[in-house]
Enzyme design. Sequence first.
Site, PDB file in Angstrom:
ATOM      1  N   ALA B 330       0.768  -1.032   0.068  1.00  0.00           N
ATOM      2  CA  ALA B 330      -0.006  -0.046   0.111  1.00  0.00           C
ATOM      3  C   ALA B 330       0.830   1.317   0.045  1.00  0.00           C
ATOM      4  O   ALA B 330       1.934   1.253  -0.649  1.00  0.00           O
ATOM      5  CB  ALA B 330      -0.983   0.184   0.958  1.00  0.00           C
ATOM      6  N   SER B 331       0.433   2.286   0.872  1.00  0.00           N
ATOM      7  CA  SER B 331       1.055   3.609   0.519  1.00  0.00           C
ATOM      8  C   SER B 331       2.562   3.659   1.250  1.00  0.00           C
ATOM      9  O   SER B 331       3.329   4.775   0.883  1.00  0.00           O
ATOM     10  CB  SER B 331       0.208   4.506   1.189  1.00  0.00           C
ATOM     11  OG  SER B 331      -0.974   4.607   0.594  1.00  0.00           O
TER      12      SER B 331
END
Lengths: 372, 632
Positions: B330-331
């Site tokens: 993810a981020s």
Amino acid sequence: MLRTKLEPNKQSLLHRLHIDGPLLLGLLALMSVGLVTIYSAGGQDIALIQRQIIRLGVAMMVMFFLAQVPVLAYQRIAIYFYIAGLLMLVAVLLFGVMGKGAQRWLDLGVVRFQPSEIMKLAVPMMVAWYISQFNLPPRLWNICVGFVVVVIPTLLIAKQPDLGTSLLIASSGIFVLFLAGMSWNIIFMVGALGAAFAPVMWFFLMKEYQKQRVLTFLNPESEPLGAGYHIIQSKIAIGSGGVDGKGWLQGTQSQLEFLPERHTDFIFAVFSEEFGLIGIIGLLAIYCYIIVVGVMISMRAQDAFAKLLAGSITLTFFVYVFVNIGMVSGILPVVGVPLPLVSYGGTSMVTLLAGFGILMAISTQKRLLSRQ
Amino acid sequence: MAPRRIAIKDHSAEANLFMRRSFMAMLLVVVMMIVLISNLYFLQVKRFDDYQTRSNGNRIKVLPVAPNRGLIYDRNGELLAENRPVFSLDVVPEEVDDLDQTLSSLGDLLDISQDDIDDFKKDMKRQRRFKPVSLLNRLTSREVALFSANQHKYPGVSIEARLARHYPYGSALTHALGYVAKINKEDSNKLSQEGKEDNYKATHDIGKLGIERYHEELLHGEVGYQEVEVNSKGRIIRTLNFQPPKPGKDLVLNLDVKLQLHIQRLMDKNRGSVVVLDAKTSGVLALYSNPSYDPNYFVHGISSKRYSFLLESKDRPLINRATQGQYPPASTVKPHLALAGLEEGTITPETRMFDNGRYKLENVSHVWRDWVPWGHGWVDAKKSIEVSCDYFFYDLAYNLGIDKINEHMSNFGFGDYTGIDLYEESDANLPSRGWKKARFNEPWYIGDTIPVGIGQSYWTATPLQLAKSINTLINQGIRHSPQILMGHLVDGNTRLAPINELPPIPVQNPENWDLILDSMLGVIHEPHGTARTAFAGTEYIAAGKTGTAQLVSIAQDAKYDAEKLSEKHRDNAMYVGFAPFDEPQISLSIVLENAGGGGSQAAPIARKIMDYYFSEHPLEIAQTDVDEAVEQ
């Protein structure tokens, strides 16, 4: 030609007690070796030594007693002795007591008694008595009768079964016939017959465990943990003793109990392990000395009966030695024959010393006989 | 019978005949004596060596003696794995007069079940009568005392001690430290394949997991030998020779057990994991996977009931989430991707774009949404990291293309084993064209590339890979394999194990790297940073990146509602970070499964871990004001 001088005035004390000094010396030497070895083989058990000394004492008394008996008496009772022995052997087969897988004992209530031991003396006496009545060398007929006299008890004992004793008894009788001058033709013929008889023995007379022993003897390594174990461990004990041995009480094969029957039938392995080849040669020298003394006695003996009996007793003694050492060192199958006067055990010891008692009688009484 | 012959005996002829026969007999005796002596000579002289060897083989047995397993300490000298004596009640059947009576009277004293007695009798039949057989294992100290006071009543029964592994910190270290257990058939096959079975002849246990397994060779040591004399029944008579075993090496780990325990407390009921690395060397300070389990059960043979409970638990405690958990990064990988863009020249620090919350491609109907539905407005690379803008990274991924992304992310170690000293590790997945072809037999579509820009799509990473990649960022391309092992003790001092340095990533422009680190600082210290709240008011300056991994695809234009999703489908909360900013000491990565937002769930735990670490390791340099540092 041997002629013994008559020196009545110089008779030693031993002679007057009918004791043959040189023979006694040899026997005592052997017994000492025996006690020393039993002490080691039996795990330094003093009680074991005490029991053996008591047995030796009893057997020596029997020996001294028999040395006093006139040789003529042996000649006269031979046939009754033999017949009584035969009857007892038959009795053993019929009512005998079992022990260790064989029927060898007669239970007389107080003592258990092994008639085959009597036959060890009765057979040579009987054969010697019978043969000595005729001119030597014996004729074929006499030899045949002699063989029958030998074969009957031999078979009865082999049937118990007791291969070792029957072997000793057969040889004691055959030695008489041999010394009496049985012709070589017959000797070879008998040898050939014996060879022919072997398969008959194998298939009809021998018990399974006896066959197994022979098979194991032929290839002990085939059964390293079974029946071959005894022979293998015994050979390891002897071989690892080397020239000078591991030292008294230092034999690992015996002290750590790898050897079976250490203080009885396999005592020679213990001795070899601890005293090595040097010790063995010393021990065999004592045996040879006794045999030479015995043969000398037989040669000097006054009449045919005494000569034949003395010779047979002496040579049978050698058979003990040969069979025992042969089986322990792996050149003969294992049959229950002790190392004479060294192995722990009572019955055969008494018989052996009884034989030497007769030998002493023959050795010390010849002058008395010659005067008759 | 034949008639008695009256023929006169010729005594002298008879005597001559007898003499001849006596000599013949003597000759026979001599020949047979020679036969005997030659045979004995053969045995005792010719074959002496052979028989001596066999005689020694009979009496001398060589017994292997197990070496003591090396102890394991943490970086501060706390004992993590020790060898404790365990007591068993042994019976020598030969020395017991009445076995049944003894067993029943022992039953009055100690708690002996029928199963114990059955097992004992089974074992007894397999053993020599003078060899001890265990009746009870793992006696308590109370039982030991109770029996010892009554021992005189039980001849032939005694208490025996053996060393067994014990892990005093139980479940706190299981996934890192692992455990030992009894050598099974598989292990012995492996040992014999590797030619090590001799060394393990007396050894009871072998490392099955974690450090115990990976560093088995260091820990085990070398077997010793006791040469004993035995009798024909195998009883030991005396010791002839003793070659002592060489104990295994005492290991010192990079782990800090206090930190680890603190992390265990913080993780509480969360499923997830934490990895804390030394920022310089990538030494593993903490590696914790939750839920965990007590390794001590495995040492003494875990019951099948307990084992199947662990195996079947929905929380999957047996998995080492830190090294085997494969999560969409993810981020948390946005800093790495931004750096790739800068180094490739795809973007510059000045590149700006307008995020309206909906990223679209020409002629493609699909819309890739930002996590903020209305978008972040005008963003550059730095701000995109700070606010975790998706739009910017969709565009960056589109412009970089999957091949460049794969190349750069491989450099950071994604899609590959980290090289940590644990066998329980996954390489996770860094997607590429080739991978997709092999996996699905499909070509790579441009639509696959876009979500890779926000660490989704087919991309998975382990928490350890993330922590390692942060170290690579901090150290401007210098890469290390994370190592749990620090070294081993030599005369009380730690001899350091070599640090496993990997070839560095080529740096195009150091300023690009600085910009990325500044952006991560901004995540915490800029007003719009996603971890600002979590790290508000720290006495050290931290930097990091949050991540919230989406586990289910939400239908176009549908709204994500955590309450409505089943727990298993809720977002994973993630955080990666390091501190202090100007002289990084530690880096960490956290994944909390199905916990929700990274900034709200993972970052606060990261902060508490860092708080704890810096309270234990106060910074020597006076802390510059946070704002001042931000301005730099």
